[in-house]
Design a protein around this motif. Structure first.
Motif, PDB file in Angstrom:
ATOM      1  N   LYS A   2       0.837  -1.190   0.000  1.00  0.00           N
ATOM      2  CA  LYS A   2       0.000   0.000   0.000  1.00  0.00           C
ATOM      3  C   LYS A   2       0.877   1.247   0.000  1.00  0.00           C
ATOM      4  CE  LYS A   2      -3.422   2.414   2.876  1.00  0.00           C
ATOM      5  NZ  LYS A   2      -4.162   2.392   4.158  1.00  0.00           N
ATOM      6  N   LYS A   3       0.557   2.172  -0.886  1.00  0.00           N
ATOM      7  CA  LYS A   3       1.272   3.445  -0.939  1.00  0.00           C
ATOM      8  C   LYS A   3       0.660   4.418   0.050  1.00  0.00           C
ATOM      9  CE  LYS A   3       2.562   7.187  -4.073  1.00  0.00           C
ATOM     10  NZ  LYS A   3       2.380   7.765  -5.423  1.00  0.00           N
ATOM     11  N   ILE A   4       1.506   5.073   0.835  1.00  0.00           N
ATOM     12  CA  ILE A   4       1.053   6.048   1.826  1.00  0.00           C
ATOM     13  C   ILE A   4       1.468   7.434   1.358  1.00  0.00           C
ATOM     14  CG2 ILE A   4       1.249   6.793   4.230  1.00  0.00           C
ATOM     15  CD1 ILE A   4       1.793   3.868   4.948  1.00  0.00           C
ATOM     16  N   ASP A   5       0.490   8.290   1.153  1.00  0.00           N
ATOM     17  CA  ASP A   5       0.758   9.607   0.572  1.00  0.00           C
ATOM     18  C   ASP A   5       0.866  10.726   1.607  1.00  0.00           C
ATOM     19  OD1 ASP A   5       0.805   8.772  -2.143  1.00  0.00           O
ATOM     20  OD2 ASP A   5      -1.383   8.659  -2.131  1.00  0.00           O
ATOM     21  N   LEU A   7       2.622  13.186   3.409  1.00  0.00           N
ATOM     22  CA  LEU A   7       3.918  13.843   3.281  1.00  0.00           C
ATOM     23  C   LEU A   7       4.577  14.095   4.634  1.00  0.00           C
ATOM     24  CD1 LEU A   7       3.233  16.430   0.420  1.00  0.00           C
ATOM     25  CD2 LEU A   7       4.442  14.245   0.278  1.00  0.00           C
ATOM     26  N   PHE A   8       3.745  14.368   5.654  1.00  0.00           N
ATOM     27  CA  PHE A   8       4.296  14.614   6.986  1.00  0.00           C
ATOM     28  C   PHE A   8       5.019  13.370   7.512  1.00  0.00           C
ATOM     29  CE2 PHE A   8       3.867  14.356  11.629  1.00  0.00           C
ATOM     30  CZ  PHE A   8       4.558  15.503  11.997  1.00  0.00           C
ATOM     31  N   VAL A   9       4.397  12.187   7.323  1.00  0.00           N
ATOM     32  CA  VAL A   9       5.006  10.935   7.777  1.00  0.00           C
ATOM     33  C   VAL A   9       6.289  10.661   7.003  1.00  0.00           C
ATOM     34  CG1 VAL A   9       4.698   8.440   7.974  1.00  0.00           C
ATOM     35  CG2 VAL A   9       2.798   9.978   8.481  1.00  0.00           C
ATOM     36  N   ILE A  10       6.259  10.884   5.693  1.00  0.00           N
ATOM     37  CA  ILE A  10       7.446  10.658   4.861  1.00  0.00           C
ATOM     38  C   ILE A  10       8.593  11.557   5.315  1.00  0.00           C
ATOM     39  CG2 ILE A  10       8.389  10.836   2.527  1.00  0.00           C
ATOM     40  CD1 ILE A  10       5.596  10.139   1.474  1.00  0.00           C
ATOM     41  N   ASP A  29      12.365  14.502  -2.937  1.00  0.00           N
ATOM     42  CA  ASP A  29      11.234  14.602  -3.857  1.00  0.00           C
ATOM     43  C   ASP A  29      10.970  13.300  -4.605  1.00  0.00           C
ATOM     44  OD1 ASP A  29      10.880  17.215  -3.109  1.00  0.00           O
ATOM     45  OD2 ASP A  29      11.964  18.063  -4.811  1.00  0.00           O
ATOM     46  N   HIS A  30      11.954  12.399  -4.612  1.00  0.00           N
ATOM     47  CA  HIS A  30      11.810  11.143  -5.351  1.00  0.00           C
ATOM     48  C   HIS A  30      11.391   9.978  -4.440  1.00  0.00           C
ATOM     49  CE1 HIS A  30      13.596  13.167  -8.717  1.00  0.00           C
ATOM     50  NE2 HIS A  30      14.718  13.386  -8.059  1.00  0.00           N
ATOM     51  N   ILE A  31      11.313  10.240  -3.136  1.00  0.00           N
ATOM     52  CA  ILE A  31      11.057   9.158  -2.187  1.00  0.00           C
ATOM     53  C   ILE A  31       9.563   8.995  -1.911  1.00  0.00           C
ATOM     54  CG2 ILE A  31      11.277   8.567   0.266  1.00  0.00           C
ATOM     55  CD1 ILE A  31      14.184   9.162   0.120  1.00  0.00           C
ATOM     56  N   LYS A  32       9.124   7.736  -1.891  1.00  0.00           N
ATOM     57  CA  LYS A  32       7.743   7.399  -1.558  1.00  0.00           C
ATOM     58  C   LYS A  32       7.747   6.505  -0.313  1.00  0.00           C
ATOM     59  CE  LYS A  32       6.910   7.047  -6.553  1.00  0.00           C
ATOM     60  NZ  LYS A  32       6.349   8.398  -6.748  1.00  0.00           N
ATOM     61  N   TYR A 105       7.255  -0.820   6.982  1.00  0.00           N
ATOM     62  CA  TYR A 105       7.181   0.473   6.314  1.00  0.00           C
ATOM     63  C   TYR A 105       8.520   0.743   5.650  1.00  0.00           C
ATOM     64  CZ  TYR A 105       2.831   1.236   8.826  1.00  0.00           C
ATOM     65  OH  TYR A 105       1.553   1.114   9.293  1.00  0.00           O
ATOM     66  N   CYS A 106       8.463   1.153   4.376  1.00  0.00           N
ATOM     67  CA  CYS A 106       9.685   1.307   3.588  1.00  0.00           C
ATOM     68  C   CYS A 106       9.669   2.633   2.836  1.00  0.00           C
ATOM     69  CB  CYS A 106       9.819   0.173   2.573  1.00  0.00           C
ATOM     70  SG  CYS A 106       9.861  -1.482   3.296  1.00  0.00           S
ATOM     71  N   LEU A 107      10.763   3.364   2.936  1.00  0.00           N
ATOM     72  CA  LEU A 107      10.986   4.498   2.046  1.00  0.00           C
ATOM     73  C   LEU A 107      11.610   3.940   0.777  1.00  0.00           C
ATOM     74  CD1 LEU A 107      12.422   7.243   4.446  1.00  0.00           C
ATOM     75  CD2 LEU A 107      10.079   7.018   3.595  1.00  0.00           C
ATOM     76  N   VAL A 108      11.055   4.296  -0.361  1.00  0.00           N
ATOM     77  CA  VAL A 108      11.521   3.705  -1.614  1.00  0.00           C
ATOM     78  C   VAL A 108      11.773   4.791  -2.657  1.00  0.00           C
ATOM     79  CG1 VAL A 108      10.214   1.605  -1.123  1.00  0.00           C
ATOM     80  CG2 VAL A 108       9.205   3.348  -2.615  1.00  0.00           C
ATOM     81  N   ILE A 109      12.697   4.469  -3.569  1.00  0.00           N
ATOM     82  CA  ILE A 109      12.972   5.306  -4.731  1.00  0.00           C
ATOM     83  C   ILE A 109      12.752   4.431  -5.957  1.00  0.00           C
ATOM     84  CG2 ILE A 109      14.684   6.720  -5.932  1.00  0.00           C
ATOM     85  CD1 ILE A 109      16.181   6.968  -3.267  1.00  0.00           C
TER      86      ILE A 109
END
Length: 237
Positions: A2-5, A7-10, A29-32, A105-109
């Motif tokens: 699941k993608k989490i949008d 921005l504060f959490v990211i 800016d490239h990290i999701k 939970y993963c930060l991804v590029i």
């Protein structure tokens, strides 16, 4: 997945983990942010990876399929761990499978963007070299463990890493795990019969208790003693 949008959490993850230390350029800016639920695969062996991944919360296991079709446990992953370092350098498909043992939970590029922006990034390449060196050391150690340590110790370590507390249990000692025993036997390089004998031995020692659901840990302290430091994920961060 699941993608989490949010921005504060990211940005919170990005700042708390000081992600800028890994890049010469600002990659924010490239990290999701992605969430993988328990038992989902972060990547599958032989498949192309759409993302370069930073595991920032949760736990996962790395395993590989051998030529005879069996699987072998290589490592456990805990934060902060990168996934895709071999794949980005060698431009290849995933070299192993990674499965979530809890919600991860993963930060991804996006991998294409990571190759475009980071393959000449000196800070990132230094970080990648350190990551690969550490993984090589851990996997070599765990491979030696699979060969040299008794199954009882390896199983205790595996259960210790895998077990999840039961929220509504009357006793805090009771910890449940729901892995398929055939899969555990393969991962630990054991026969199914030998695995069952080892489970029975742990029950006789008062470490486990068998019920209608499966097995429960009833003596966490003794489990940890038998597990030692086997299969422990180490990190240089």
């Amino acid at each position: 997945m699941k993608k989490i949008d949010d921005l504060f959490v990211i940005e919170s993850y990005y700042s708390e983990l000081n992600m800028n230390q890994f890049f010469d350029k600002d990659m924010k800016d490239h990290i999701k942010l992605l969430k993988f639920e328990r038992n989902e695969y972060l990547c599958r062996e032989g498949e192309n990876m759409p993302y370069f991944i930073f595991l920032v919360e949760g736990k996962a296991k790395l395993f590989k399929t051998l030529p005879n079709g069996r699987t072998l446990l290589l490592n456990f992953y805990t934060p902060l761990k990168v996934i895709g370092d071999i794949e980005i350098v060698k431009n290849q498909a995933a070299s192993g499978s990674i499965q979530a043992l809890s919600d991860c939970y993963c930060l991804v590029i996006p991998m294409e963007k990571a190759r475009e922006e980071l393959i000449t990034d000196r800070k990132f390449l230094k970080f990648t070299c350190e990551s690969l060196a550490e993984k090589l050391f851990v996997i070599s150690m765990n491979s030696s463990i699979n060969l040299l340590y008794p199954l009882e110790n390896r199983l205790a370590s595996y259960i210790n890493e895998l077990s999840i507390p039961i929220r509504h249990s009357n006793s805090k000692k009771y910890i449940n795990f729901d892995e398929n025993l055939v899969s555990i036997a393969e991962l630990l390089g054991s026969s199914y019969r030998h695995l069952l004998r080892t489970f029975n031995s742990l029950c006789k020692k008062g470490v486990l208790e068998k019920d209608n659901i499966g097995y429960r840990v009833i003596n966490k302290e003794l489990l940890i003693e038998l597990a030692g430091d086997l299969y422990k994920d180490t990190t240089f961060l």
